[in-house]
Design a protein around this motif. Structure first.
Motif, PDB file in Angstrom:
ATOM      1  N   GLY A 229      20.776  96.580  52.548  1.00 48.37           N
ATOM      2  CA  GLY A 229      21.248  96.729  53.786  1.00 48.37           C
ATOM      3  C   GLY A 229      21.826  98.289  53.589  1.00 48.37           C
ATOM      4  O   GLY A 229      21.213  98.744  52.564  1.00 48.37           O
ATOM      5  N   ARG A 230      21.899  98.314  54.874  1.00 46.80           N
ATOM      6  CA  ARG A 230      22.569 100.045  54.553  1.00 46.80           C
ATOM      7  C   ARG A 230      23.505 100.798  54.303  1.00 46.80           C
ATOM      8  O   ARG A 230      24.494  99.953  54.221  1.00 46.80           O
ATOM      9  CB  ARG A 230      22.328 100.759  56.355  1.00 46.80           C
ATOM     10  N   THR A 231      23.712 101.354  53.581  1.00 46.52           N
ATOM     11  CA  THR A 231      25.419 101.628  53.279  1.00 46.52           C
ATOM     12  C   THR A 231      26.481 102.020  53.945  1.00 46.52           C
ATOM     13  O   THR A 231      26.542 101.839  54.843  1.00 46.52           O
ATOM     14  CB  THR A 231      25.298 103.725  52.800  1.00 46.52           C
TER      15      THR A 231
ATOM     16  N   ASN B 128      27.215  99.270  54.821  1.00 45.67           N
ATOM     17  CA  ASN B 128      27.254  97.620  55.523  1.00 45.67           C
ATOM     18  C   ASN B 128      28.016  96.318  55.425  1.00 45.67           C
ATOM     19  O   ASN B 128      28.788  95.909  55.952  1.00 45.67           O
ATOM     20  CB  ASN B 128      26.383  97.043  56.228  1.00 45.67           C
ATOM     21  N   GLY B 129      28.731  96.369  54.133  1.00 45.02           N
ATOM     22  CA  GLY B 129      29.657  95.453  53.031  1.00 45.02           C
ATOM     23  C   GLY B 129      28.650  94.767  52.639  1.00 45.02           C
ATOM     24  O   GLY B 129      28.924  93.599  52.063  1.00 45.02           O
ATOM     25  N   LYS B 130      27.684  95.113  51.777  1.00 44.37           N
ATOM     26  CA  LYS B 130      26.692  94.186  50.381  1.00 44.37           C
ATOM     27  C   LYS B 130      27.945  93.931  49.604  1.00 44.37           C
ATOM     28  O   LYS B 130      28.038  92.408  48.889  1.00 44.37           O
ATOM     29  CB  LYS B 130      25.720  95.098  49.949  1.00 44.37           C
ATOM     30  N   SER B 131      28.203  94.851  49.050  1.00 42.05           N
ATOM     31  CA  SER B 131      29.182  94.879  47.713  1.00 42.05           C
ATOM     32  C   SER B 131      30.271  93.654  48.012  1.00 42.05           C
ATOM     33  O   SER B 131      30.892  92.752  47.572  1.00 42.05           O
ATOM     34  CB  SER B 131      30.014  96.008  47.380  1.00 42.05           C
ATOM     35  N   SER B 132      31.132  93.447  49.480  1.00 38.39           N
ATOM     36  CA  SER B 132      32.117  93.007  50.140  1.00 38.39           C
ATOM     37  C   SER B 132      31.564  91.297  50.404  1.00 38.39           C
ATOM     38  O   SER B 132      32.382  90.822  49.919  1.00 38.39           O
ATOM     39  CB  SER B 132      32.580  92.973  51.403  1.00 38.39           C
ATOM     40  N   VAL B 133      30.522  91.371  50.718  1.00 42.29           N
ATOM     41  CA  VAL B 133      29.825  89.836  49.763  1.00 42.29           C
ATOM     42  C   VAL B 133      29.437  89.033  49.071  1.00 42.29           C
ATOM     43  O   VAL B 133      30.164  88.415  48.811  1.00 42.29           O
ATOM     44  CB  VAL B 133      28.212  89.889  51.114  1.00 42.29           C
TER      45      VAL B 133
ATOM     46  N   THR C 188      34.329  98.148  45.589  1.00 46.17           N
ATOM     47  CA  THR C 188      33.783  98.638  47.016  1.00 46.17           C
ATOM     48  C   THR C 188      34.096  99.980  47.808  1.00 46.17           C
ATOM     49  O   THR C 188      35.168 100.757  47.275  1.00 46.17           O
ATOM     50  CB  THR C 188      34.190  96.936  48.479  1.00 46.17           C
ATOM     51  N   GLY C 189      33.816 100.466  49.423  1.00 45.16           N
ATOM     52  CA  GLY C 189      34.464 101.257  49.922  1.00 45.16           C
ATOM     53  C   GLY C 189      33.956 102.473  49.552  1.00 45.16           C
ATOM     54  O   GLY C 189      32.798 102.724  48.999  1.00 45.16           O
ATOM     55  N   ILE C 190      34.694 103.684  50.182  1.00 46.08           N
ATOM     56  CA  ILE C 190      34.646 104.810  50.712  1.00 46.08           C
ATOM     57  C   ILE C 190      34.453 106.107  48.728  1.00 46.08           C
ATOM     58  O   ILE C 190      35.269 105.033  47.440  1.00 46.08           O
ATOM     59  CB  ILE C 190      34.685 105.980  50.668  1.00 46.08           C
TER      60      ILE C 190
ATOM     61  N   VAL D 246      22.137  90.189  42.988  1.00 45.90           N
ATOM     62  CA  VAL D 246      21.972  91.395  43.126  1.00 45.90           C
ATOM     63  C   VAL D 246      22.428  92.676  44.859  1.00 45.90           C
ATOM     64  O   VAL D 246      21.924  92.253  45.474  1.00 45.90           O
ATOM     65  CB  VAL D 246      20.495  91.468  42.424  1.00 45.90           C
ATOM     66  N   ASP D 247      22.929  93.311  44.407  1.00 37.47           N
ATOM     67  CA  ASP D 247      23.483  94.957  44.635  1.00 37.47           C
ATOM     68  C   ASP D 247      22.025  95.070  45.023  1.00 37.47           C
ATOM     69  O   ASP D 247      21.672  96.381  44.141  1.00 37.47           O
ATOM     70  CB  ASP D 247      24.734  94.808  44.538  1.00 37.47           C
ATOM     71  N   SER D 248      22.260  95.579  46.028  1.00 42.03           N
ATOM     72  CA  SER D 248      21.043  96.876  46.316  1.00 42.03           C
ATOM     73  C   SER D 248      21.889  98.173  46.513  1.00 42.03           C
ATOM     74  O   SER D 248      22.930  97.947  47.696  1.00 42.03           O
ATOM     75  CB  SER D 248      19.719  96.870  46.594  1.00 42.03           C
TER      76      SER D 248
ATOM     77  N   PHE E 287      27.448  85.074  61.277  1.00 47.21           N
ATOM     78  CA  PHE E 287      28.899  86.654  62.079  1.00 47.21           C
ATOM     79  C   PHE E 287      29.917  86.451  61.211  1.00 47.21           C
ATOM     80  O   PHE E 287      30.641  85.136  61.659  1.00 47.21           O
ATOM     81  CB  PHE E 287      28.981  86.123  63.790  1.00 47.21           C
ATOM     82  N   VAL E 288      30.263  87.256  60.548  1.00 51.13           N
ATOM     83  CA  VAL E 288      30.975  86.791  59.386  1.00 51.13           C
ATOM     84  C   VAL E 288      31.830  88.327  59.016  1.00 51.13           C
ATOM     85  O   VAL E 288      31.608  89.206  59.599  1.00 51.13           O
ATOM     86  CB  VAL E 288      30.310  86.656  58.240  1.00 51.13           C
ATOM     87  N   SER E 289      32.620  87.772  58.478  1.00 47.77           N
ATOM     88  CA  SER E 289      33.641  89.317  57.539  1.00 47.77           C
ATOM     89  C   SER E 289      34.235  88.958  56.528  1.00 47.77           C
ATOM     90  O   SER E 289      34.515  88.765  55.993  1.00 47.77           O
ATOM     91  CB  SER E 289      35.097  89.340  58.873  1.00 47.77           C
TER      92      SER E 289
HETATM   93  P1  GDP Z   1      28.474  98.592  50.675  1.00 47.07           P
HETATM   94  O1  GDP Z   1      27.785 100.135  50.475  1.00 47.07           O
HETATM   95  O2  GDP Z   1      27.074  97.548  50.798  1.00 47.07           O
HETATM   96  O3  GDP Z   1      28.462  97.627  49.242  1.00 47.07           O
HETATM   97  O4  GDP Z   1      29.793  98.375  51.683  1.00 47.07           O
HETATM   98  P2  GDP Z   1      31.090  97.685  51.161  1.00 47.07           P
HETATM   99  O5  GDP Z   1      31.075  96.965  51.067  1.00 47.07           O
HETATM  100  O6  GDP Z   1      31.439  98.920  49.820  1.00 47.07           O
HETATM  101  O7  GDP Z   1      31.784  98.250  52.145  1.00 47.07           O
HETATM  102  C1  GDP Z   1      32.404  99.463  52.993  1.00 47.07           C
HETATM  103  C2  GDP Z   1      33.513  99.352  53.894  1.00 47.07           C
HETATM  104  O8  GDP Z   1      33.573  98.421  54.663  1.00 47.07           O
HETATM  105  C3  GDP Z   1      35.050  99.097  52.366  1.00 47.07           C
HETATM  106  O9  GDP Z   1      35.762  99.984  52.611  1.00 47.07           O
HETATM  107  C4  GDP Z   1      34.880  97.312  52.528  1.00 47.07           C
HETATM  108  O10 GDP Z   1      36.487  97.038  53.037  1.00 47.07           O
HETATM  109  C5  GDP Z   1      34.679  97.498  54.311  1.00 47.07           C
HETATM  110  N1  GDP Z   1      33.906  96.281  54.994  1.00 47.07           N
HETATM  111  C6  GDP Z   1      33.670  95.306  54.167  1.00 47.07           C
HETATM  112  N2  GDP Z   1      32.861  94.406  54.859  1.00 47.07           N
HETATM  113  C7  GDP Z   1      33.432  94.503  55.800  1.00 47.07           C
HETATM  114  C8  GDP Z   1      33.899  93.717  56.862  1.00 47.07           C
HETATM  115  O11 GDP Z   1      33.754  92.421  57.429  1.00 47.07           O
HETATM  116  N3  GDP Z   1      34.661  94.095  57.583  1.00 47.07           N
HETATM  117  C9  GDP Z   1      35.765  95.646  57.287  1.00 47.07           C
HETATM  118  N4  GDP Z   1      36.287  95.865  58.807  1.00 47.07           N
HETATM  119  N5  GDP Z   1      35.552  96.220  56.679  1.00 47.07           N
HETATM  120  C10 GDP Z   1      34.062  95.577  55.923  1.00 47.07           C
END
Ligand code: GDP
Length: 425
Positions: free
Chosen positions: A88-90, A92-97, A109-111, A182-184, A287-289
């Motif tokens: 997925g794109r940067t 989008n929440g891959k690491s969070s998933v 995760t996060g910035i 595996v996260d990318s 559709f998730v969070s």
């Molecule tokens: P990655 O770059 O795709 O691995 O994304 P991250 O998992 O690092 O998430 C990037 C930012 O988005 C982080 O600050 C997360 O807390 C936030 N984030 C991830 N998933 C969700 C979500 O379902 N809802 C909201 N509101 N924020 C999210």
């Protein structure tokens, strides 16, 4: 919560299908190994005896080579796992998933914590978490996520390199059941998607596209999956529309947006990639969070009061949808891995066994031939013996008769001589 997190007694998990199959196949291979070892010992015993006329060194070497191959396959099978890769794109929440699925904040995760290389999470024994960088054997222990994120930011890694995180299996059901996640790096940062696919995706059982529910699927995301689809036959793809909590603030639009994303997702999988039928595709789009799911699943810190977490409206439904996604995912990965991961190895083993079988059969035929030859020779010798015996008897009888006749003749002549003499007297 305990059940899915610890995996304790969770016999109902679809993942068990794979792990049970793996256990069974390992037992089978141990049996095969024992049979070959016994065959080898049998051949050695005959080969080493002085009377050996049948076993050649070549056969002993062949059996040894077969044993080595079977051991090699057995080794690979014990290391076999189910593999899921997230794209997925940067942001989008891959690491969070990944973290939500692991029930803990394992990946940063996060910035500032953008995943800039491939990161795999696999299970290890309870001794403690560690990581391996880019093929190096050096285990670096990790005590906390902060430490992990420091370690990751210190490393200057190219986007196609790999950091392997090993996390105690006891802490997570997925890892216990041999799933490797595996996260990318963001799909938007790479120019060499083919290399990514060749390096990390050819043995993947499931692909998860983590999309942003606040925007539509990007061309970069679609393009990547087109490439995957060209290299792999009918890949299993799930689409997670993440950040669905963000749409809770606009409930009037929510249903409409959901419908639109759902239709586009289904159409991408069924019409564009043609990896699945339209009716099945609706169980591949969710559709998730990830953020909410992770928050609700984080282990409680002992002695620390729960800090109240704000959750947007409808979070229960989103949590349930995440759990529904996990169920579908587990069924899919377990089914796919069971079908594909053992097939190649069993085919190779079957060939090796066939070869050994024909050698054993050759040995049996040769031994039977030799035995028959011996039996025929024995019969022949016995017949010869009987003949000679009879001849001897005959000769003896004849000579006996001859001697008696001679003696009788001699006696007769003596008698004649004697009666002549008597007459003369
Ligand atoms: P990655 O770059 O795709 O691995 O994304 P991250 O998992 O690092 O998430 C990037 C930012 O988005 C982080 O600050 C997360 O807390 C936030 N984030 C991830 N998933 C969700 C979500 O379902 N809802 C909201 N509101 N924020 C999210």
């Amino acid at each position: 919560r305990m059940n899915r997190h610890s995996g304790a007694g969770d016999m109902g998990s679809p993942l068990k299908h794979f792990t049970n199959a793996k256990k069974k196949i390992n037992v089978l291979f141990s049996d095969i190994q024992t049979y070959i070892e016994e065959f080898g010992e049998f051949i050695d015993d005959i080969g080493n005896s002085d009377e050996n006329i049948i076993i050649e060194e070549e056969l002993e070497d062949d059996v040894l080579a077969a044993l080595e191959k079977i051991n090699g396959i057995k080794d690979m099978l014990t290391r076999n796992h189910m593999k899921v890769v997230f794209f997925g794109r940067t942001s989008n929440g891959k690491s969070s998933v990944v973290n939500a699925m692991l029930w803990d904040r394992i990946l940063p995760t996060g910035i500032g914590h953008t995943t800039n290389c491939f990161l795999s999470v696999a299970g290890c024994s309870d001794e403690g978490a560690y990581l391996l960088c880019n093929g190096s054997e050096e285990k670096r222990s990790i005590k906390s996520v902060t430490q992990l994120s420091h370690a990751l930011s210190e490393e200057s890694m190219s986007p196609d390199s790999l950091i392997q995180v090993f996390w105690p299996k006891s802490k997570c059901a997925l890892l216990k059941d041999d799933v490797v996640l595996v996260d990318s790096p963001g799909i938007d940062v790479s120019h060499d998607l083919d290399q990514w696919i060749d390096k990390y995706c050819l043995d993947a059982d499931v692909f998860i596209l983590v999309a942003n529910a606040e925007s539509t699927l990007m061309q970069a995301e679609k393009k990547f999956f087109h490439r995957v689809n060209e290299k792999l036959s009918k890949p299993n793809i799930f689409i997670l529309n993440n950040r669905w909590d963000a749409s809770a603030s606009e409930p009037e639009l929510m249903e409409q947006v959901r419908q639109q994303h759902l239709e586009r997702g289904i159409s991408f999988l069924a019409d564009e990639l043609k990896v699945i039928s339209k009716s099945q595709a609706k169980d591949r789009v969710f559709f998730v969070s990830a953020k909410e799911t992770l928050q609700s699943r984080m282990p409680k810190v002992p002695g620390k009061a729960d800090s109240p977490v704000y959750m947007a409206d409808g979070h229960q439904v989103r949590l349930m949808e995440f759990a529904r996604f996990e169920r579908e995912f587990e069924e899919c990965i377990s089914r796919s891995a069971t079908r594909t991961k053992f097939e190649y190895h069993t085919q190779r083993a079957s060939k090796i066994i066939d070869q050994l079988h024909s050698k054993a059969e050759w040995l049996y035929t040769k031994a039977t031939e030799l035995m028959n030859e011996c039996r025929d020779r024995r019969v022949f010798l016995l017949q010869r013996l009987e003949y000679i015996d009879n001849q001897m008897k005959l000769v003896t009888q004849r000579s006996k008769d001859g001697i008696v006749a001679l003696a009788n003749e001699a006696e007769r002549q003596v008698r004649v001589a004697m009666s002549d003499e008597i007459r003369r007297l």
